[in-house]
Design a protein around this motif. Structure first.
Motif: not given
Length: 404
Positions: A339-340, A335
């Motif tokens: 996100k990045t 996760k």
């Protein structure tokens, strides 16, 4: 004094010998489409953090990967761990070759950072967790934006539009009587089931008795064969593999092909904005997008299972997993790294995300490996060459999954 020094030297020597004997070497197999990508940086990082463990990693060519793996397991010279796809799980389980990972995962601090759906898919319906996810992809449609623009076309949303576009984009551009651009780059070799299934399974196909010989399913299979016979695929499509379809697409010889985000950066490096991607076309108002969650597994014969677990857990951990997937060109399973994620252009990430609602996996049965590696490519080639009918082809696949 000399005796004291001698004793100290002997003690130090014995200490070093004991340390050396305790050092573990983890033998690890993996496969990367681009042989120039290596694991060296990740291995150095891991070994620095785990000085008592050495990693011996070997990049095995994809075309012979599973043949080599199964042979090594039978011959007693298997690696300690290896990258594995979902289709291999039933056979490896049947061979009693896998080490259960439930206890390791439950005690692991990185468990909560894994994308839940990747863990579920990697489990494959088994009573125990044998696979630890490390990357995933979903197939979509690559297309040449410049070819589509010149022909006044938009990316196909349905199978009818898809086949119509293939016909329009197959061209003799210089009038010499020879085709210069083929509408679609079809993969008839190993791995090509991911092109066949999205065009056939939405017609009501099922991997069961009678599930592939329904009239609508046979018609869908026939459309593929007819497009090849009409000269809308390259002549080599009967045996083309990954490198062939991507090479032809980069060279401008095909206008569309099917693969996943793992090819995106390589294609952009050559084609720039001339390549884009969209979800696969809907056939019979349904989409069937192959998904693959690739994992690492520990084999039951691993010499040091604790050391081996540390290595595969390292590869599925925050930052390490991102680094791993920057090398493989696929998507992280954590996760935090998701996100990045900036490794791929946004249009390919969008095509992947928009395909997820229609993502499908093949049935996790012991027959799946044979389907992918031999039964599908052999029979697909014969059907394309007119040696058998599509009904004969589909019946052979049916008989594999539903033996009498």
């Amino acid at each position: 004094m000399k005796r004291v020094m001698s004793s100290l030297t002997l003690a130090a020597s014995l200490c070093l010998s004991a340390t050396a004997s305790q050092a573990a070497t983890v033998h690890y197999w993996y496969h990367l489409d681009n042989a120039d990508n290596t694991m060296s940086d990740l291995i150095s990082k891991f070994e620095k953090a785990n000085p008592g463990i050495k990693i011996d990693a070997e990049n095995i060519p994809w075309n012979s990967y599973y043949d080599n793996l199964y042979t090594s397991l039978v011959g007693g010279n298997a690696p300690d761990a290896a990258m594995v796809k979902s289709f291999a799980l039933p056979r490896l389980h049947e061979m009693e070759a896998l080490e259960p990972l439930d206890d390791y995962i439950n005690q692991w601090s990185g468990k909560g950072d894994l994308l839940e759906n990747t863990v579920d898919i990697a489990r494959g319906g088994m009573d125990k967790q044998y696979y630890l996810p490390v990357q995933y992809i979903v197939s979509y449609l690559y297309y040449r934006t410049d070819y589509f623009e010149k022909a006044g076309l938009t990316p196909p949303k349905t199978c009818d539009e898809f086949y119509a576009d293939i016909k329009k984009l197959t061209q003799d551009t210089n009038g010499d009587g020879k085709t210069d651009i083929y509408g679609f780059g079809f993969r008839g070799g190993v791995g090509g089931q991911d092109m066949w299934a999205p065009l056939v399974m939405p017609a009501g196909g099922e991997f069961s008795k009678g599930g592939l010989t329904k009239p609508a399913v046979l018609q869908a299979s026939q459309r593929i064969v007819d497009a090849y016979k009409a000269g809308e695929f390259p002549p080599s499509a009967t045996t083309d593999g990954f490198k062939d379809i991507i090479g032809a697409f980069k060279a401008g010889k095909t206008a569309m092909t099917i693969h996943h985000i793992g090819s995106a950066n390589d294609l952009v490096a050559v084609l720039g904005d001339k390549v884009s991607a969209v979800p696969l076309p809907a056939c019979n108002e349904k989409r069937w997008a192959p998904i693959a969650v690739e994992s690492n597994a520990i084999f039951a014969t691993a010499a040091d299972k604790e050391a081996t677990w540390k290595w595969i857990a390292f590869l599925s951990s925050h930052e390490n997993n991102a680094q791993f997937n920057r090398a493989t060109g696929q998507l992280p399973v954590t996760k935090s790294d998701t996100k990045t994620w900036k490794t791929h252009p946004q249009r390919f990430i969008d095509a992947t995300v928009n395909s997820l609602p229609d993502a499908q996996d093949y049935p996790n049965t012991p027959q799946l490996s044979d389907f992918i590696n031999t039964v599908w490519p052999v029979n697909m080639q014969q059907a394309m060459l007119g040696q058998i009918t599509v009904e004969q082809m589909n019946r052979k696949i049916e008989s594999l999954f539903s033996p009498q």
